[in-house]
Write a protein that holds these residues in place. Structure first.
Motif, PDB file in Angstrom:
ATOM      1  N   LEU A   1      39.349  17.006  18.231  1.00 30.33           N
ATOM      2  CA  LEU A   1      39.417  15.565  17.968  1.00 30.33           C
ATOM      3  C   LEU A   1      40.824  14.992  18.150  1.00 30.33           C
ATOM      4  O   LEU A   1      41.007  14.063  18.946  1.00 30.33           O
ATOM      5  N   PRO A   2      41.847  15.509  17.470  1.00 27.71           N
ATOM      6  CA  PRO A   2      43.174  14.917  17.676  1.00 27.71           C
ATOM      7  C   PRO A   2      43.710  15.139  19.087  1.00 27.71           C
ATOM      8  O   PRO A   2      44.475  14.312  19.591  1.00 27.71           O
ATOM      9  N   LEU A   3      43.300  16.218  19.732  1.00 28.51           N
ATOM     10  CA  LEU A   3      43.723  16.442  21.121  1.00 28.51           C
ATOM     11  C   LEU A   3      43.130  15.382  22.030  1.00 28.51           C
ATOM     12  O   LEU A   3      43.824  14.827  22.896  1.00 28.51           O
ATOM     13  N   ALA A   4      41.839  15.090  21.839  1.00 29.95           N
ATOM     14  CA  ALA A   4      41.195  14.053  22.646  1.00 29.95           C
ATOM     15  C   ALA A   4      41.863  12.701  22.405  1.00 29.95           C
ATOM     16  O   ALA A   4      42.118  11.945  23.349  1.00 29.95           O
ATOM     17  N   VAL A   5      42.160  12.412  21.152  1.00 31.55           N
ATOM     18  CA  VAL A   5      42.815  11.151  20.817  1.00 31.55           C
ATOM     19  C   VAL A   5      44.186  11.078  21.475  1.00 31.55           C
ATOM     20  O   VAL A   5      44.555  10.067  22.074  1.00 31.55           O
ATOM     21  N   ALA A   6      44.971  12.154  21.377  1.00 36.32           N
ATOM     22  CA  ALA A   6      46.317  12.182  21.962  1.00 36.32           C
ATOM     23  C   ALA A   6      46.274  11.975  23.469  1.00 36.32           C
ATOM     24  O   ALA A   6      47.190  11.373  24.041  1.00 36.32           O
ATOM     25  N   LEU A   7      45.211  12.450  24.110  1.00 31.57           N
ATOM     26  CA  LEU A   7      45.069  12.291  25.557  1.00 31.57           C
ATOM     27  C   LEU A   7      44.446  10.942  25.930  1.00 31.57           C
ATOM     28  O   LEU A   7      44.268  10.644  27.106  1.00 31.57           O
ATOM     29  N   GLY A   8      44.098  10.153  24.925  1.00 29.31           N
ATOM     30  CA  GLY A   8      43.501   8.853  25.193  1.00 29.31           C
ATOM     31  C   GLY A   8      42.030   8.926  25.570  1.00 29.31           C
ATOM     32  O   GLY A   8      41.466   7.952  26.055  1.00 29.31           O
ATOM     33  N   ALA A   9      41.395  10.071  25.330  1.00 27.51           N
ATOM     34  CA  ALA A   9      39.973  10.251  25.644  1.00 27.51           C
ATOM     35  C   ALA A   9      39.150   9.802  24.440  1.00 27.51           C
ATOM     36  O   ALA A   9      38.540  10.603  23.732  1.00 27.51           O
ATOM     37  N   PHE A  10      39.120   8.492  24.225  1.00 28.96           N
ATOM     38  CA  PHE A  10      38.492   7.947  23.036  1.00 28.96           C
ATOM     39  C   PHE A  10      36.978   8.145  23.013  1.00 28.96           C
ATOM     40  O   PHE A  10      36.395   8.310  21.949  1.00 28.96           O
ATOM     41  N   ARG A  11      36.344   8.127  24.162  1.00 31.69           N
ATOM     42  CA  ARG A  11      34.896   8.365  24.204  1.00 31.69           C
ATOM     43  C   ARG A  11      34.597   9.794  23.750  1.00 31.69           C
ATOM     44  O   ARG A  11      33.687  10.003  22.944  1.00 31.69           O
ATOM     45  N   ALA A  12      35.360  10.753  24.240  1.00 32.73           N
ATOM     46  CA  ALA A  12      35.187  12.142  23.809  1.00 32.73           C
ATOM     47  C   ALA A  12      35.487  12.273  22.319  1.00 32.73           C
ATOM     48  O   ALA A  12      34.767  12.972  21.584  1.00 32.73           O
ATOM     49  N   ALA A  13      36.527  11.602  21.863  1.00 33.10           N
ATOM     50  CA  ALA A  13      36.878  11.643  20.441  1.00 33.10           C
ATOM     51  C   ALA A  13      35.751  11.063  19.590  1.00 33.10           C
ATOM     52  O   ALA A  13      35.453  11.583  18.514  1.00 33.10           O
ATOM     53  N   LEU A  14      35.129  10.012  20.076  1.00 34.88           N
ATOM     54  CA  LEU A  14      34.020   9.406  19.343  1.00 34.88           C
ATOM     55  C   LEU A  14      32.848  10.384  19.230  1.00 34.88           C
ATOM     56  O   LEU A  14      32.236  10.511  18.171  1.00 34.88           O
ATOM     57  N   TRP A  15      32.542  11.091  20.304  1.00 31.14           N
ATOM     58  CA  TRP A  15      31.468  12.090  20.271  1.00 31.14           C
ATOM     59  C   TRP A  15      31.803  13.242  19.328  1.00 31.14           C
ATOM     60  O   TRP A  15      30.945  13.690  18.557  1.00 31.14           O
ATOM     61  N   LEU A  16      33.036  13.711  19.390  1.00 34.01           N
ATOM     62  CA  LEU A  16      33.457  14.793  18.489  1.00 34.01           C
ATOM     63  C   LEU A  16      33.376  14.339  17.038  1.00 34.01           C
ATOM     64  O   LEU A  16      32.876  15.068  16.173  1.00 34.01           O
ATOM     65  N   SER A  17      33.854  13.149  16.777  1.00 31.19           N
ATOM     66  CA  SER A  17      33.805  12.589  15.434  1.00 31.19           C
ATOM     67  C   SER A  17      32.361  12.459  14.958  1.00 31.19           C
ATOM     68  O   SER A  17      32.025  12.834  13.823  1.00 31.19           O
ATOM     69  N   GLY A  18      31.507  11.932  15.805  1.00 32.16           N
ATOM     70  CA  GLY A  18      30.091  11.771  15.457  1.00 32.16           C
ATOM     71  C   GLY A  18      29.419  13.092  15.153  1.00 32.16           C
ATOM     72  O   GLY A  18      28.607  13.194  14.225  1.00 32.16           O
ATOM     73  N   LEU A  19      29.756  14.117  15.924  1.00 29.34           N
ATOM     74  CA  LEU A  19      29.194  15.448  15.682  1.00 29.34           C
ATOM     75  C   LEU A  19      29.574  15.951  14.296  1.00 29.34           C
ATOM     76  O   LEU A  19      28.724  16.439  13.544  1.00 29.34           O
ATOM     77  N   VAL A  20      30.828  15.804  13.941  1.00 22.30           N
ATOM     78  CA  VAL A  20      31.283  16.273  12.625  1.00 22.30           C
ATOM     79  C   VAL A  20      30.680  15.411  11.517  1.00 22.30           C
ATOM     80  O   VAL A  20      30.266  15.933  10.471  1.00 22.30           O
ATOM     81  N   TRP A  21      30.582  14.103  11.724  1.00 24.89           N
ATOM     82  CA  TRP A  21      29.955  13.246  10.712  1.00 24.89           C
ATOM     83  C   TRP A  21      28.496  13.619  10.505  1.00 24.89           C
ATOM     84  O   TRP A  21      27.977  13.528   9.382  1.00 24.89           O
ATOM     85  N   LEU A  22      27.819  14.055  11.559  1.00 25.82           N
ATOM     86  CA  LEU A  22      26.438  14.527  11.424  1.00 25.82           C
ATOM     87  C   LEU A  22      26.395  15.731  10.483  1.00 25.82           C
ATOM     88  O   LEU A  22      25.526  15.808   9.608  1.00 25.82           O
ATOM     89  N   GLU A  23      27.329  16.648  10.637  1.00 28.76           N
ATOM     90  CA  GLU A  23      27.400  17.805   9.743  1.00 28.76           C
ATOM     91  C   GLU A  23      27.715  17.372   8.317  1.00 28.76           C
ATOM     92  O   GLU A  23      27.150  17.914   7.356  1.00 28.76           O
ATOM     93  N   VAL A  24      28.597  16.402   8.153  1.00 27.40           N
ATOM     94  CA  VAL A  24      28.909  15.886   6.814  1.00 27.40           C
ATOM     95  C   VAL A  24      27.642  15.330   6.177  1.00 27.40           C
ATOM     96  O   VAL A  24      27.362  15.579   4.993  1.00 27.40           O
ATOM     97  N   LEU A  25      26.850  14.596   6.942  1.00 28.55           N
ATOM     98  CA  LEU A  25      25.593  14.050   6.435  1.00 28.55           C
ATOM     99  C   LEU A  25      24.642  15.169   5.998  1.00 28.55           C
ATOM    100  O   LEU A  25      24.032  15.093   4.925  1.00 28.55           O
TER     101      LEU A  25
END
Length: 117
Positions: A33-57
């Motif tokens: 996630l932070p690597l994607a953000v640092a590279l400006g790959a916000f769409r990838a970061a959003l998918w990674l974030s969503g995947l982890v939020w699914l696990e949190v749920l």
């Protein structure tokens, strides 16, 4: 029908292996996630974030326990922090704190960068 000890041992091994693989996928997403953000790959970061939020749920719905923990508990009386996963006991005990903190930091970094800072 009762399960024989050998069958329980084999089942527990398979559950622990599956649990470890799933855990590794989420850890990889948290680390990426932070690597994607640092590279400006916000769409990838959003998918990674969503995947982890699914696990949190999933954890929230299951009382902050992985559903596989209950499945593994049917095959052993062991209740060490790592009875259901192939992790060192200390890491298994502090897993949510360690990776929850890293995920929160990654999410804050994502928000900060997304807002243009």
């Amino acid at each position: 029908m009762t399960t024989m000890p050998g069958e329980s041992r084999d089942a527990l091994f398979r559950i622990k292996l599956l649990h470890t693989v799933i855990w590794a996928i989420f850890v990889a997403a948290i680390a990426a996630l932070p690597l994607a953000v640092a590279l400006g790959a916000f769409r990838a970061a959003l998918w990674l974030s969503g995947l982890v939020w699914l696990e949190v749920l999933v954890l929230l719905v299951n009382g902050m326990r992985c559903p596989l923990t209950g499945v593994a508990a049917r095959h052993t009386a062991d209740r060490a922090a790592n009875f259901d996963i192939f992790l060192p006991e200390r890491l298994a005990r502090h897993n949510k704190l360690v990776f929850g903190t890293l995920f929160a930091a990654g999410e804050l970094f994502f928000l900060w960068r997304w807002l243009g800072n």
